[in-house]
Design a protein around this motif. Structure first.
Motif, mmCIF file in Angstrom:
data_model
loop_
_atom_site.group_PDB
_atom_site.id
_atom_site.type_symbol
_atom_site.label_atom_id
_atom_site.label_comp_id
_atom_site.label_asym_id
_atom_site.label_seq_id
_atom_site.Cartn_x
_atom_site.Cartn_y
_atom_site.Cartn_z
ATOM 1 N N GLY A 173 18.687 60.493 13.573
ATOM 2 C CA GLY A 173 19.502 61.602 13.088
ATOM 3 C C GLY A 173 19.301 61.926 11.630
ATOM 4 O O GLY A 173 20.019 62.759 11.072
ATOM 5 N N TYR A 184 20.174 61.555 4.780
ATOM 6 C CA TYR A 184 21.069 61.077 5.832
ATOM 7 C C TYR A 184 22.418 60.780 5.178
ATOM 8 O O TYR A 184 22.461 60.352 4.014
ATOM 9 N N TYR A 213 9.782 61.230 13.284
ATOM 10 C CA TYR A 213 9.820 62.690 13.151
ATOM 11 C C TYR A 213 8.404 63.241 13.193
ATOM 12 O O TYR A 213 7.422 62.529 12.960
ATOM 13 N N LYS A 262 17.713 63.791 8.503
ATOM 14 C CA LYS A 262 17.223 65.168 8.405
ATOM 15 C C LYS A 262 15.935 65.213 7.576
ATOM 16 O O LYS A 262 15.839 64.598 6.517
ATOM 17 N N GLU A 273 23.883 68.066 15.168
ATOM 18 C CA GLU A 273 22.718 67.222 15.449
ATOM 19 C C GLU A 273 22.994 65.790 15.029
ATOM 20 O O GLU A 273 22.621 64.836 15.725
ATOM 21 N N ILE A 274 23.641 65.628 13.882
ATOM 22 C CA ILE A 274 23.962 64.291 13.392
ATOM 23 C C ILE A 274 24.970 63.611 14.305
ATOM 24 O O ILE A 274 24.858 62.430 14.625
ATOM 25 N N THR A 304 23.349 71.451 11.873
ATOM 26 C CA THR A 304 22.923 70.170 11.321
ATOM 27 C C THR A 304 23.975 69.092 11.582
ATOM 28 O O THR A 304 23.652 67.986 11.982
ATOM 29 N N THR A 316 15.359 66.620 12.938
ATOM 30 C CA THR A 316 16.030 65.337 12.787
ATOM 31 C C THR A 316 15.208 64.249 13.461
ATOM 32 O O THR A 316 14.490 64.508 14.426
#
Length: 213
Positions: A38, A72, A58, A40, A122-123, A119, A51
């Motif tokens: 997670g 993060y 990644y 970014k 997503e986290i 964002t 992410t």
């Protein structure tokens, strides 16, 4: 001859600048070396980002000489110039992502607000055990978190267990104990349904949240 060399070097520099590449790597915790899911990864001053996955990996399309920004929640931001295709990053405790990943990297527009909301979601997903389990299960990946595992102490029995029951032992990383128990509980439920109780006799005893039946 010297002039030809200078011209060749100049042309190479021009061609390299702005050349599109795919950069990939891993984001880990500097303190314990564990992967950060997670995290970014953004191209500086753009909305091009991604992410990290469950293993902290990644892969992002960008151009040479761009700058990547890694962050993060609860960790210091890192900026790295793109001069190669493999870039691994170690983050350490410090400033949070919500501070660094706002302006000036994005213009103050309504689009920024949408990006910020996405964002955060997503986290949240990256730290949701049920979401991660279902996502991995779709790819036929089943993980068991254990407390004492290192990359060097998987013995023959562990490897045989992984192969026999189609699972992967993994370190606890930076996840909280509550997350680990909930995730492992889902994996145990899958094993019980598919293999009855046979797996219980062979699993590592330091599996988080393991209860003998």
């Amino acid at each position: 001859m010297k002039q030809l060399i200078y011209i060749s070097f100049f042309l190479f520099a021009i061609l390299s600048f702005g050349q599109e590449v795919v950069v990939s790597g891993y984001v880990t915790d500097k303190k314990n070396g564990e992967p950060i899911a997670g995290a970014k990864v953004l191209v500086n001053k753009t909305q091009n980002g991604i992410t990290t996955d469950f293993d902290g990996k990644y892969s992002l399309k960008t151009t040479l000489n761009d700058t990547l920004v890694f962050g993060y929640p609860g960790m210091k931001i890192q900026k790295v110039k793109v001069d190669k295709q493999k870039i691994n990053i170690e983050l350490e405790e410090g400033e949070e992502i919500k501070v660094e990943f706002g302006p000036p990297y994005y213009p103050k527009t309504k689009k920024l607000q949408v990006t910020t909301i996405v964002t955060k979601k997503e986290i949240e997903k990256a730290n949701n055990p049920k979401y991660n389990f279902k996502k991995n299960a779709k790819n036929n990946v089943f993980v068991i978190f254990v407390s004492e595992l290192t990359s060097y102490n998987l013995n023959k029995e562990d490897l045989e267990f992984e192969q026999k029951y189609n699972v992967k032992y993994s370190l606890i990383g930076s996840y909280k104990n509550d997350y680990l128990k909930k995730y492992n509980k889902l994996t145990f439920k899958h094993l019980k349904k598919k293999y009855k109780k046979s797996w219980l006799k062979e699993i590592r005893k330091d599996a988080v949240g393991l209860k003998k039946e």
